[in-house]
Write a protein that holds these residues in place. Sequence first.
Motif, PDB file in Angstrom:
ATOM      1  N   ASP A 131      21.586   7.361   5.256  1.00  9.40           N
ATOM      2  CA  ASP A 131      22.638   6.402   5.416  1.00  9.40           C
ATOM      3  C   ASP A 131      22.347   4.990   4.990  1.00  9.40           C
ATOM      4  O   ASP A 131      21.527   4.338   5.570  1.00  9.40           O
ATOM      5  N   ILE A 132      22.845   4.618   3.593  1.00 12.18           N
ATOM      6  CA  ILE A 132      22.427   3.409   3.037  1.00 12.18           C
ATOM      7  C   ILE A 132      22.821   2.218   4.041  1.00 12.18           C
ATOM      8  O   ILE A 132      22.263   1.365   3.893  1.00 12.18           O
ATOM      9  N   ARG A 133      23.944   2.388   4.751  1.00  9.32           N
ATOM     10  CA  ARG A 133      24.202   1.221   5.761  1.00  9.32           C
ATOM     11  C   ARG A 133      23.082   1.032   6.753  1.00  9.32           C
ATOM     12  O   ARG A 133      23.094  -0.131   7.437  1.00  9.32           O
ATOM     13  N   ALA A 134      22.202   1.926   6.775  1.00 10.86           N
ATOM     14  CA  ALA A 134      21.078   1.823   7.866  1.00 10.86           C
ATOM     15  C   ALA A 134      19.850   1.189   7.207  1.00 10.86           C
ATOM     16  O   ALA A 134      18.822   1.045   7.870  1.00 10.86           O
ATOM     17  N   VAL A 135      20.018   1.024   5.864  1.00 12.10           N
ATOM     18  CA  VAL A 135      18.643   0.536   5.009  1.00 12.10           C
ATOM     19  C   VAL A 135      18.324  -0.755   5.708  1.00 12.10           C
ATOM     20  O   VAL A 135      19.109  -1.941   5.801  1.00 12.10           O
ATOM     21  N   SER A 136      16.911  -0.995   5.802  1.00  5.87           N
ATOM     22  CA  SER A 136      16.295  -2.552   6.359  1.00  5.87           C
ATOM     23  C   SER A 136      16.344  -3.360   4.832  1.00  5.87           C
ATOM     24  O   SER A 136      15.982  -2.856   4.065  1.00  5.87           O
ATOM     25  N   VAL A 137      16.973  -4.425   4.997  1.00  2.00           N
ATOM     26  CA  VAL A 137      17.030  -5.470   4.107  1.00  2.00           C
ATOM     27  C   VAL A 137      15.333  -5.929   3.775  1.00  2.00           C
ATOM     28  O   VAL A 137      15.199  -6.196   2.687  1.00  2.00           O
ATOM     29  N   THR A 138      14.819  -5.767   4.875  1.00  2.00           N
ATOM     30  CA  THR A 138      13.200  -6.033   4.601  1.00  2.00           C
ATOM     31  C   THR A 138      12.677  -5.078   3.534  1.00  2.00           C
ATOM     32  O   THR A 138      11.870  -5.430   2.812  1.00  2.00           O
ATOM     33  N   HIS A 139      13.033  -3.737   3.977  1.00  2.24           N
ATOM     34  CA  HIS A 139      12.591  -2.761   3.000  1.00  2.24           C
ATOM     35  C   HIS A 139      13.014  -3.048   1.565  1.00  2.24           C
ATOM     36  O   HIS A 139      12.378  -2.915   0.510  1.00  2.24           O
ATOM     37  N   VAL A 140      14.244  -3.263   1.387  1.00  2.00           N
ATOM     38  CA  VAL A 140      14.997  -3.713  -0.211  1.00  2.00           C
ATOM     39  C   VAL A 140      13.962  -4.959  -0.663  1.00  2.00           C
ATOM     40  O   VAL A 140      13.675  -5.005  -1.795  1.00  2.00           O
ATOM     41  N   ALA A 141      13.695  -6.062   0.186  1.00  2.00           N
ATOM     42  CA  ALA A 141      13.000  -7.013  -0.288  1.00  2.00           C
ATOM     43  C   ALA A 141      11.512  -6.809  -0.719  1.00  2.00           C
ATOM     44  O   ALA A 141      10.982  -7.203  -1.735  1.00  2.00           O
ATOM     45  N   GLU A 142      10.974  -5.993   0.052  1.00  2.00           N
ATOM     46  CA  GLU A 142       9.435  -5.453  -0.278  1.00  2.00           C
ATOM     47  C   GLU A 142       9.435  -4.668  -1.610  1.00  2.00           C
ATOM     48  O   GLU A 142       8.604  -4.817  -2.239  1.00  2.00           O
ATOM     49  N   ALA A 143      10.461  -4.033  -1.860  1.00  3.23           N
ATOM     50  CA  ALA A 143      10.694  -2.964  -2.952  1.00  3.23           C
ATOM     51  C   ALA A 143      10.828  -4.049  -4.232  1.00  3.23           C
ATOM     52  O   ALA A 143      10.188  -3.547  -5.140  1.00  3.23           O
ATOM     53  N   LEU A 144      11.531  -4.849  -3.893  1.00  5.40           N
ATOM     54  CA  LEU A 144      11.769  -6.001  -5.031  1.00  5.40           C
ATOM     55  C   LEU A 144      10.387  -6.426  -5.539  1.00  5.40           C
ATOM     56  O   LEU A 144      10.237  -6.690  -6.636  1.00  5.40           O
ATOM     57  N   GLU A 145      10.007  -6.929  -4.318  1.00  4.49           N
ATOM     58  CA  GLU A 145       8.425  -7.707  -4.714  1.00  4.49           C
ATOM     59  C   GLU A 145       7.495  -6.707  -5.286  1.00  4.49           C
ATOM     60  O   GLU A 145       6.760  -7.090  -6.292  1.00  4.49           O
ATOM     61  N   GLN A 146       7.404  -5.345  -4.923  1.00  5.68           N
ATOM     62  CA  GLN A 146       6.624  -4.358  -5.598  1.00  5.68           C
ATOM     63  C   GLN A 146       7.005  -4.397  -6.975  1.00  5.68           C
ATOM     64  O   GLN A 146       6.282  -4.309  -7.774  1.00  5.68           O
ATOM     65  N   THR A 147       8.164  -4.163  -7.370  1.00  2.83           N
ATOM     66  CA  THR A 147       8.764  -3.821  -8.775  1.00  2.83           C
ATOM     67  C   THR A 147       8.418  -5.153  -9.487  1.00  2.83           C
ATOM     68  O   THR A 147       8.381  -5.085 -10.750  1.00  2.83           O
ATOM     69  N   LEU A 148       8.192  -6.246  -9.103  1.00  5.94           N
ATOM     70  CA  LEU A 148       8.108  -7.498  -9.804  1.00  5.94           C
ATOM     71  C   LEU A 148       6.534  -7.768 -10.128  1.00  5.94           C
ATOM     72  O   LEU A 148       6.097  -8.730 -10.862  1.00  5.94           O
ATOM     73  N   ARG A 149       5.668  -6.966  -9.461  1.00  4.89           N
ATOM     74  CA  ARG A 149       4.220  -6.888  -9.822  1.00  4.89           C
ATOM     75  C   ARG A 149       4.202  -6.378 -10.920  1.00  4.89           C
ATOM     76  O   ARG A 149       4.786  -5.509 -11.448  1.00  4.89           O
ATOM     77  N   PRO A 150       3.032  -7.308 -11.756  1.00  5.43           N
ATOM     78  CA  PRO A 150       2.673  -6.589 -13.190  1.00  5.43           C
ATOM     79  C   PRO A 150       2.272  -5.225 -13.104  1.00  5.43           C
ATOM     80  O   PRO A 150       1.500  -4.720 -12.149  1.00  5.43           O
ATOM     81  N   THR A 151       2.725  -4.409 -13.860  1.00  5.11           N
ATOM     82  CA  THR A 151       2.203  -3.089 -14.040  1.00  5.11           C
ATOM     83  C   THR A 151       0.853  -3.187 -14.814  1.00  5.11           C
ATOM     84  O   THR A 151       0.171  -3.983 -15.091  1.00  5.11           O
ATOM     85  N   ALA A 152       0.058  -1.730 -14.452  1.00  3.84           N
ATOM     86  CA  ALA A 152      -1.171  -1.513 -14.871  1.00  3.84           C
ATOM     87  C   ALA A 152      -1.233  -2.081 -16.338  1.00  3.84           C
ATOM     88  O   ALA A 152      -2.358  -2.639 -16.957  1.00  3.84           O
ATOM     89  N   ASP A 153      -0.248  -1.517 -17.161  1.00  2.00           N
ATOM     90  CA  ASP A 153      -0.249  -1.685 -18.784  1.00  2.00           C
ATOM     91  C   ASP A 153      -0.313  -3.017 -18.948  1.00  2.00           C
ATOM     92  O   ASP A 153      -0.897  -3.844 -19.814  1.00  2.00           O
ATOM     93  N   GLU A 154       0.543  -4.092 -17.979  1.00  2.00           N
ATOM     94  CA  GLU A 154       0.724  -5.358 -18.340  1.00  2.00           C
ATOM     95  C   GLU A 154      -0.652  -6.154 -18.030  1.00  2.00           C
ATOM     96  O   GLU A 154      -0.966  -7.073 -18.669  1.00  2.00           O
ATOM     97  N   ILE A 155      -1.414  -5.495 -16.946  1.00  2.00           N
ATOM     98  CA  ILE A 155      -2.471  -6.276 -16.613  1.00  2.00           C
ATOM     99  C   ILE A 155      -3.558  -6.210 -17.691  1.00  2.00           C
ATOM    100  O   ILE A 155      -4.377  -7.075 -18.124  1.00  2.00           O
ATOM    101  N   SER A 156      -3.715  -4.808 -18.007  1.00  2.00           N
ATOM    102  CA  SER A 156      -4.858  -4.357 -19.056  1.00  2.00           C
ATOM    103  C   SER A 156      -4.346  -5.232 -20.552  1.00  2.00           C
ATOM    104  O   SER A 156      -5.363  -5.798 -21.209  1.00  2.00           O
ATOM    105  N   GLN A 157      -3.046  -5.584 -20.889  1.00  2.00           N
ATOM    106  CA  GLN A 157      -2.735  -6.347 -21.967  1.00  2.00           C
ATOM    107  C   GLN A 157      -3.217  -7.740 -21.948  1.00  2.00           C
ATOM    108  O   GLN A 157      -3.709  -8.370 -22.762  1.00  2.00           O
ATOM    109  N   ARG A 158      -3.357  -8.215 -20.548  1.00  2.00           N
ATOM    110  CA  ARG A 158      -3.544  -9.761 -20.310  1.00  2.00           C
ATOM    111  C   ARG A 158      -5.113 -10.043 -20.797  1.00  2.00           C
ATOM    112  O   ARG A 158      -5.643 -10.973 -20.858  1.00  2.00           O
ATOM    113  N   THR A 159      -5.869  -8.883 -20.359  1.00  2.00           N
ATOM    114  CA  THR A 159      -7.446  -8.834 -20.453  1.00  2.00           C
ATOM    115  C   THR A 159      -7.949  -8.660 -21.767  1.00  2.00           C
ATOM    116  O   THR A 159      -9.007  -8.928 -22.090  1.00  2.00           O
ATOM    117  N   ILE A 160      -6.874  -8.106 -22.831  1.00  2.00           N
ATOM    118  CA  ILE A 160      -7.381  -7.947 -23.933  1.00  2.00           C
ATOM    119  C   ILE A 160      -7.571  -8.990 -24.886  1.00  2.00           C
ATOM    120  O   ILE A 160      -6.985  -9.967 -24.738  1.00  2.00           O
TER     121      ILE A 160
END
Length: 167
Positions: A138-167
């Motif tokens: 039930d989407i109406r039972a989804v925790s807003v904290t869970h959505v906020a944590e998912a947003l923070e997770q998706t905004l973290r750099p990917t492994a490819d982005e991190i490796s591109q920075r070190t090249i």
Amino acid sequence: FANLPYAEHIGDYADGNVIGIDLSGGDGQALTGRQLDDIIGRVIERGARAVLFFSLPERKQVNYLKRTYGNRVLPFEQHDLSGVAALLGGCRALIACNTDVLHLAISMELPSVGVFDEDARRWICARNDRVEVVQARDIRAVSVTHVAEALEQTLRPTADEISQRTI
């Protein structure tokens, strides 16, 4: 953007600290007004602005959110696909409960959070590290904290982005 008919919508949102939020629930469930209010509040607390993608049935809710948050939100009716794409291009991420705008964001490689009441593998490849899925019966039972944590997770750099920075 300057020559496009929706350029007047971009204005102060061109700084890149913008999160898109698709208010439409599509054929499935949608987040409640309270959940959306809390998510938008969290987006604004992190110093970002919100583009609210909506369709006609969400207009009343959009009017409330615009009165509540003023110029920190930009409502945009999603019937204009080129306008949706242009505004997504200026977003850092998208939060969506249906696949309409989400598929466009994924094709643009925009970090996204999908909130679903059924198995998301039907629409999203499990290997896509730019998409975080929040799933509940039930989407109406989804925790807003869970959505906020998912947003923070998706905004973290990917492994490819991190490796591109070190090249």
